[in-house]
Structure formats: structure tokens, C-alpha cells
Design a protein around this motif. Structure first.
Motif, mmCIF file in Angstrom:
data_model
loop_
_atom_site.group_PDB
_atom_site.id
_atom_site.type_symbol
_atom_site.label_atom_id
_atom_site.label_comp_id
_atom_site.label_asym_id
_atom_site.label_seq_id
_atom_site.Cartn_x
_atom_site.Cartn_y
_atom_site.Cartn_z
ATOM 1 N N UNK A 183 0.893 -1.084 -0.014
ATOM 2 C CA UNK A 183 0.083 0.016 0.137
ATOM 3 C C UNK A 183 0.807 1.212 -0.055
ATOM 4 N N UNK A 184 0.787 1.855 -1.244
ATOM 5 C CA UNK A 184 1.602 3.195 -1.313
ATOM 6 C C UNK A 184 0.534 4.309 -1.698
ATOM 7 N N UNK A 185 0.830 5.578 -1.858
ATOM 8 C CA UNK A 185 -0.299 6.439 -2.517
ATOM 9 C C UNK A 185 -0.709 6.066 -3.752
ATOM 10 N N UNK A 186 -0.008 5.594 -4.643
ATOM 11 C CA UNK A 186 -0.361 5.296 -5.924
ATOM 12 C C UNK A 186 -1.253 3.966 -5.935
ATOM 13 N N UNK A 187 -0.938 3.084 -5.049
ATOM 14 C CA UNK A 187 -1.815 1.808 -5.050
ATOM 15 C C UNK A 187 -3.253 2.280 -4.366
ATOM 16 N N UNK A 188 -3.056 3.014 -3.326
ATOM 17 C CA UNK A 188 -4.518 3.487 -2.733
ATOM 18 C C UNK A 188 -5.295 3.969 -3.986
ATOM 19 N N UNK A 189 -4.789 4.960 -4.542
ATOM 20 C CA UNK A 189 -5.489 5.795 -5.609
ATOM 21 C C UNK A 189 -6.104 4.593 -6.478
ATOM 22 N N UNK A 190 -5.296 3.781 -7.038
ATOM 23 C CA UNK A 190 -5.853 2.680 -7.755
ATOM 24 C C UNK A 190 -6.887 1.781 -7.326
ATOM 25 N N UNK A 191 -6.944 1.511 -6.097
ATOM 26 C CA UNK A 191 -7.870 0.763 -5.336
ATOM 27 C C UNK A 191 -9.198 1.657 -5.395
ATOM 28 N N UNK A 192 -9.340 2.979 -4.980
ATOM 29 C CA UNK A 192 -10.445 3.793 -5.267
ATOM 30 C C UNK A 192 -10.888 3.852 -6.657
ATOM 31 N N UNK A 193 -10.018 4.081 -7.490
ATOM 32 C CA UNK A 193 -10.654 3.916 -8.877
ATOM 33 C C UNK A 193 -11.093 2.548 -9.398
ATOM 34 N N UNK A 194 -10.540 1.472 -8.806
ATOM 35 C CA UNK A 194 -11.166 0.183 -9.175
ATOM 36 C C UNK A 194 -12.668 0.305 -8.549
ATOM 37 N N UNK A 195 -12.757 0.499 -7.229
ATOM 38 C CA UNK A 195 -13.951 0.647 -6.383
ATOM 39 C C UNK A 195 -15.184 1.423 -7.250
ATOM 40 N N UNK A 196 -14.697 2.463 -7.773
ATOM 41 C CA UNK A 196 -15.693 3.543 -8.255
ATOM 42 C C UNK A 196 -16.181 3.198 -9.846
ATOM 43 N N UNK A 197 -15.443 2.165 -10.364
ATOM 44 C CA UNK A 197 -15.942 1.455 -11.559
ATOM 45 C C UNK A 197 -17.139 0.981 -11.379
ATOM 46 N N UNK A 198 -18.049 1.361 -12.305
ATOM 47 C CA UNK A 198 -19.674 0.796 -12.386
ATOM 48 C C UNK A 198 -20.403 1.869 -11.604
ATOM 49 N N UNK A 199 -20.058 2.761 -11.103
ATOM 50 C CA UNK A 199 -20.726 3.919 -10.469
ATOM 51 C C UNK A 199 -20.711 5.297 -11.688
ATOM 52 N N UNK A 200 -21.554 5.334 -12.639
ATOM 53 C CA UNK A 200 -21.376 6.138 -13.595
ATOM 54 C C UNK A 200 -21.604 7.783 -13.053
ATOM 55 N N UNK A 201 -22.262 7.840 -11.763
ATOM 56 C CA UNK A 201 -22.525 9.222 -11.193
ATOM 57 C C UNK A 201 -21.399 9.739 -10.381
ATOM 58 N N UNK A 202 -20.277 8.683 -10.208
ATOM 59 C CA UNK A 202 -19.222 9.071 -9.517
ATOM 60 C C UNK A 202 -18.124 9.720 -10.253
ATOM 61 N N UNK A 203 -17.444 10.742 -9.634
ATOM 62 C CA UNK A 203 -16.471 11.231 -10.577
ATOM 63 C C UNK A 203 -15.227 11.234 -9.720
ATOM 64 N N UNK A 204 -14.209 11.072 -10.232
ATOM 65 C CA UNK A 204 -12.788 10.740 -9.955
ATOM 66 C C UNK A 204 -11.663 11.568 -10.535
ATOM 67 N N UNK A 205 -10.876 12.227 -9.576
ATOM 68 C CA UNK A 205 -9.781 12.884 -10.082
ATOM 69 C C UNK A 205 -8.595 12.488 -9.138
ATOM 70 N N UNK A 206 -7.425 11.992 -9.618
ATOM 71 C CA UNK A 206 -6.161 11.803 -8.852
ATOM 72 C C UNK A 206 -5.145 12.696 -9.299
ATOM 73 N N UNK A 207 -4.587 13.576 -8.277
ATOM 74 C CA UNK A 207 -3.356 14.598 -8.742
ATOM 75 C C UNK A 207 -2.411 13.828 -8.507
ATOM 76 N N UNK A 208 -1.212 13.681 -9.124
ATOM 77 C CA UNK A 208 -0.101 13.290 -8.654
ATOM 78 C C UNK A 208 1.099 14.416 -8.414
ATOM 79 N N UNK A 209 2.249 14.107 -7.961
ATOM 80 C CA UNK A 209 3.091 15.008 -7.631
ATOM 81 C C UNK A 209 3.333 16.380 -8.537
#
Length: 486
Positions: A183-209
Motif C-alpha cells: 500500500x503506497x499512495x499510487x496503490x491506494x488511488x488505484x483501489x479507489x478507481x477500481x471501487x468506483x468503476x461501475x458507478x457512472x455518477x461518481x467522478x474521480x480525479x487523482x492528482x500526482x506530484x
């Protein structure tokens, strides 16, 4: 995961669970009247067993009785205490553990089944939780539970709410329990993206360094600067068309905390994979709001960083420029959580302009000193908001206690070098941390709640619906509260 089905009567002749409650002098218990009464011989046998087994009816008490050749072949007496939702939640968790070697059981509920059903289902699903990466041995045998209720169709929405709440609490536990070697920041963000898949009304943005640097998130960059795994800022937005209220949830997401140059001693470092439990809780609550289609807009901000020791780590005494321009002096790099939260909160106030702002953070050990292992510390200047959130947390079976934002301690935040001192060494650690965060709430100062939840985010033992390890604290309480805002 355990399959739970609503039925109007027992359909399989294996294991029947009957609830019992305290009655008369201790120890003494009585059967709880159920919507579908057991057969006369079963009821008589269960009634005769109560005094022999010296049952008290306390929530979570379990006694099993074998009935060779009988129907059902096993009879389980389950204490539900006062029969309120928490009693049933504790009972469900105890039943899940006691019946782990069964494959199927049937549980009879009282006619007034709404609270009992929600508590039982959450207890079953949370009590049967096992961490997917490190738990030794195979999965529990228990795969199916039939719940006998008077009207399955009418109670199906309660079943689905309980199931969703428990599943997302389990997700928060999984995220928190995951070792930091994974678990590092990139992995955590990836888990959120995977969990949000299938919810068309969810909007995700991930900012990197690079984006964080371009937009001025100096606190997140400072804390994450010592790690080879760069920081991230996850922004997850549930935006239903009928929403009248906008809530921003902010969760501390330190995926591992060495303390930085102000390095922790080994005993204090060994559980620092849990230092992102606040981020896990707010992400899970937002996913839950979408799954339950709650009519409230929820935006989660999860500032993610690894606080490591290296030549590029920020130093004690450095000045950090936060989002929006405020600066802070930190003479303790182990007081890092408030630095990443400050950035996210300032961004929320300036850019998202919500109606309400709530942050969850495994922020201070002082929280545990004051309130022990089970209670989070709640800070707010809004009496009604604090009362509403405390009521929701209590109804969900979690615990919090309101603490003072003592103005006497504001002077501790003074710095000769910056706008604020983020880590003054003058005591009142949890209160001072909350006062520091308050400086970043802007116009939302009286519409903000801070929850310091380091202690209740982790349980040293299995207890009622809590598993040993991460508890997923905050998911259940937040979902209860968000459901009241529609």
C-alpha cells in the motif's frame, strides 16, 4: 461473502437460531416472540434448556443444542440483550463466529423486525470478516443465512442498506489492514478507481506530484517528499441530481508513517499501516452514498503520502506553504497528518464551497489518552451539527465524545517564522491539533467537524462486530448521518 436471504419461515431442517433476552433475576432468560413461532416441541425444548444452560440473554451469548433425528437438527439460543439494534449487531457477530463450521443457518426475528434485521445483518457480515491477505486457514464454512421475517418485500431495503454498510466497512478494513509493502499512495488511488468503476455518477480525479506542485499543495508535497512513492490527492465526487446539500469529507491518508526525521520508536511504528484509516473511511462512505443513492452530494478528499526518512524528507523547523497561502512551522515531522489535511481542507473551502466539512484522521495519541480505545474525539463549534453527527455515530454502533475547542490554547499556535506553528510542544495535543486545522476552515468554521479517530480505528481483539485489526471506524456513522441530510 456470506449470503443472506429473507424468508417467511424455516425452509431447511438443519440449524434454527432462536433469540433470547434477559428476564427476571440473573441468570435468567426468556425466548423472544418471533414472527414465525417455532413448532410446539421445539419451543418447549428451548424453554426447558434456558435454566439448565444458565442463560442470561445478554447480547452475544450463544448456546448450541444438538437434536439427532429432529427437525431442526441443531437448535441455537442467541442472546440479544435489550433487543435493540446494537444488541442484535453484537448477537449477529457472535453467531457468525460460533457458527463458522456450519454451512447454513436460519435465524428467527421478532415481528417488529426492522432494527433487529439491520443489526443482525451488519453483525453477521462484520463478525465474519477476515482480512484477505494475511488470515491463516480457509474461509469459514458458513455461506448462507436465512432470516425469518414477517414481510420480506417490505424489509428488503433495510437488508440492502445493512449489507452495503457492512460491505463498505469491510472495504475500509481491507484498505487499512493492507501492509505498506503493498500500500503506497499510487496503490491506494488505484483501489479507489477500481471501487468506483461501475458507478457512472461518481467522478474521480487523482492528482500526482506534478499537479500538486503546480496547484500549491505544499503540505502534501512536504510530507510525501521523503518517499520514493510520490504523494497523491484523491478527489471522489458523488453528485446526484436531486442533492440539496453538499458535504465534503476529508480523510488523512498516510500510507506509512515512520515519523520522518523525527523518527518514531519501533513499537510506535509497527502499526503505522493504519495511518490512512481516515482516508479509507471517507472513501468507503462516499462509495456507500453512491450505492445507496443518497440524495446528498458528497465529495471526498483523500490526501495520500508516505512519511519516510531520506535526504529529501522535510526537516523539523521547515516552513510549509499550504494550499491558499497560509504557512506553518513544524518542529516535529511526526505531526504530519495535520499538514496534509490542511491542504485538502483549504482546497475544499476555496474551490468546492460545500455546505458542511467533516474530516476524519488518525491524528494524535492524545485522543487515546483522553478517551481510551473505543471513542473518537469530536470537535465542532456548531452544537446542532455536533449533536446530529454524534447521534448518527451512536446509532451506528460506533462511539465518539465531543471535546472542547479551548480558546486558551490558540496562543500555542503562534510562530515567529510562519503564520502558524503546527506542532507546539505545550500539551493538549488533540485539542491543539484541532485548533490548527480550524485555521484552514475559512467561512466554514461553524460548519465543520473534526474527528480524531486514531484509537478506535484499530482493535487489539475481536469484540462484538469488531475484528482484530482495522475496524473501519467512521463508515457506519458517516452513512447514517449522510442519510439524514437528504
Amino acid at each position: 461473502m456470506l449470503a443472506i436471504r429473507l424468508v417467511t419461515g424455516p425452509e431447511r431442517p438443519d440449524t434454527l437460531v432462536l433469540p433470547v433476552r434477559p428476564e427476571g433475576p440473573d441468570p435468567s432468560a426468556a425466548l423472544v416472540p418471533t414472527a414465525s413461532p417455532p413448532a410446539d416441541d421445539v419451543r418447549a425444548e428451548a424453554t426447558a434448556l434456558l435454566p439448565v444452560a444458565r442463560l442470561t440473554g445478554d447480547a452475544g451469548e450463544v448456546r448450541e443444542h444438538l437434536r439427532p433425528g429432529g427437525t431442526p437438527s441443531r437448535l441455537v439460543l442467541l442472546g440479544v440483550g435489550a433487543g435493540d439494534e446494537q444488541g442484535w449487531r453484537s448477537a449477529g457477530a457472535a453467531l457468525a463466529r460460533a457458527a463458522k463450521d456450519e454451512t447454513h443457518i436460519t435465524v428467527a426475528l421478532p415481528a417488529d423486525a426492522a432494527a433487529a434485521l439491520r443489526g443482525l445483518v451488519e453483525g453477521l457480515l462484520l463478525g465474519s470478516y477476515r482480512f484477505r491477505l494475511t488470515e491463516a486457514g480457509g474461509a469459514p464454512a458458513l455461506a448462507e443465512v436465512d432470516v425469518v421475517v414477517p414481510d420480506p418485500d417490505a424489509l428488503t431495503p433495510i437488508l440492502e442498506t445493512a449489507r452495503t454498510t457492512a460491505e463498505l466497512t469491510r472495504l475500509a478494513r481491507d484498505l487499512t489492514n493492507t501492509p505498506s509493502s503493498v500500500k503506497n499512495p499510487e496503490w491506494f488511488a488505484g483501489q479507489v478507481a477500481a471501487a468506483a468503476t461501475g458507478h457512472p455518477d461518481l467522478h474521480l480525479r487523482v492528482r500526482g506530484p506534478e499537479e500538486l506542485a503546480a496547484e500549491g499543495f505544499g503540505g502534501i508535497l512536504a510530507v510525501g517528499g521523503g518517499s520514493a512513492s510520490g504523494p497523491r490527492l484523491v478527489e471522489l465526487d458523488w453528485r446526484p441530481a436531486d442533492a440539496r446539500t453538499h458535504v465534503v469529507l476529508v480523510g488523512k491518508g498516510i500510507t506509512f508513517d515512520t515519523g520522518g526525521i523525527s523518527i518514531k520508536p519501533v513499537p510506535a511504528m509497527k502499526l503505522m499501516r493504519k495511518d490512512m484509516a481516515g482516508a479509507a473511511a471517507v472513501v468507503a462512505a462516499t462509495l456507500g452514498a453512491a450505492a445507496l443513492r443518497l440524495p446528498v452530494r458528497v465529495t471526498t478528499l483523500a490526501p495520500l503520502a508516505e512519511n519516510m526518512v531520506s535526504g529529501s524528507a522535510f526537516r523539523p523547523g521547515d516552513i510549509v506553504r499550504h494550499y491558499g497561502g497560509l504557512t506553518s512551522e513544524s518542529t516535529n515531522s511526526d505531526a504530519e497528518g495535520r499538514l496534509v489535511l490542511a491542504d485538502a481542507m483549504a482546497y475544499a473551502v476555496r474551490e468546492l464551497k460545500p455546505d458542511l466539512l467533516v474530516d476524519l484522521a488518525t491524528l494524535t495519541g492524545a485522543n487515546a489518552v483522553a478517551l481510551g480505545k473505543r471513542h473518537a474525539a469530536l470537535y465542532s463549534e456548531n452544537d446542532q451539527l455536533a449533536a446530529d453527527l454524534l447521534a448518527a455515530i451512536d446509532a451506528a454502533g460506533e462511539r465518539a465524545w465531543r471535546m472542547p475547542l479551548a480558546t486558551d490554547y490558540v496562543e500555542y499556535l503562534g510562530s515567529e517564522l510562519a503564520d502558524l506553528h503546527s506542532s507546539p510542544a505545550r500539551g493538549a495535543g488533540s485539542v491543539v491539533a484541532a485548533l490548527f486545522l480550524r485555521e484552514f476552515t475559512g467561512d466554514l468554521r461553524d460548519h465543520w467537524v473534526h474527528l480524531d479517530m486514531s484509537a478506535p480505528s484499530w482493535s487489539d481483539d475481536a469484540d462484538a462486530e469488531l475484528a482484530k485489526g482495522a475496524t473501519g471506524w467512521g463508515v457506519r456513522g458517516l452513512l447514517r448521518w449522510l442519510a439524514t441530510l437528504g
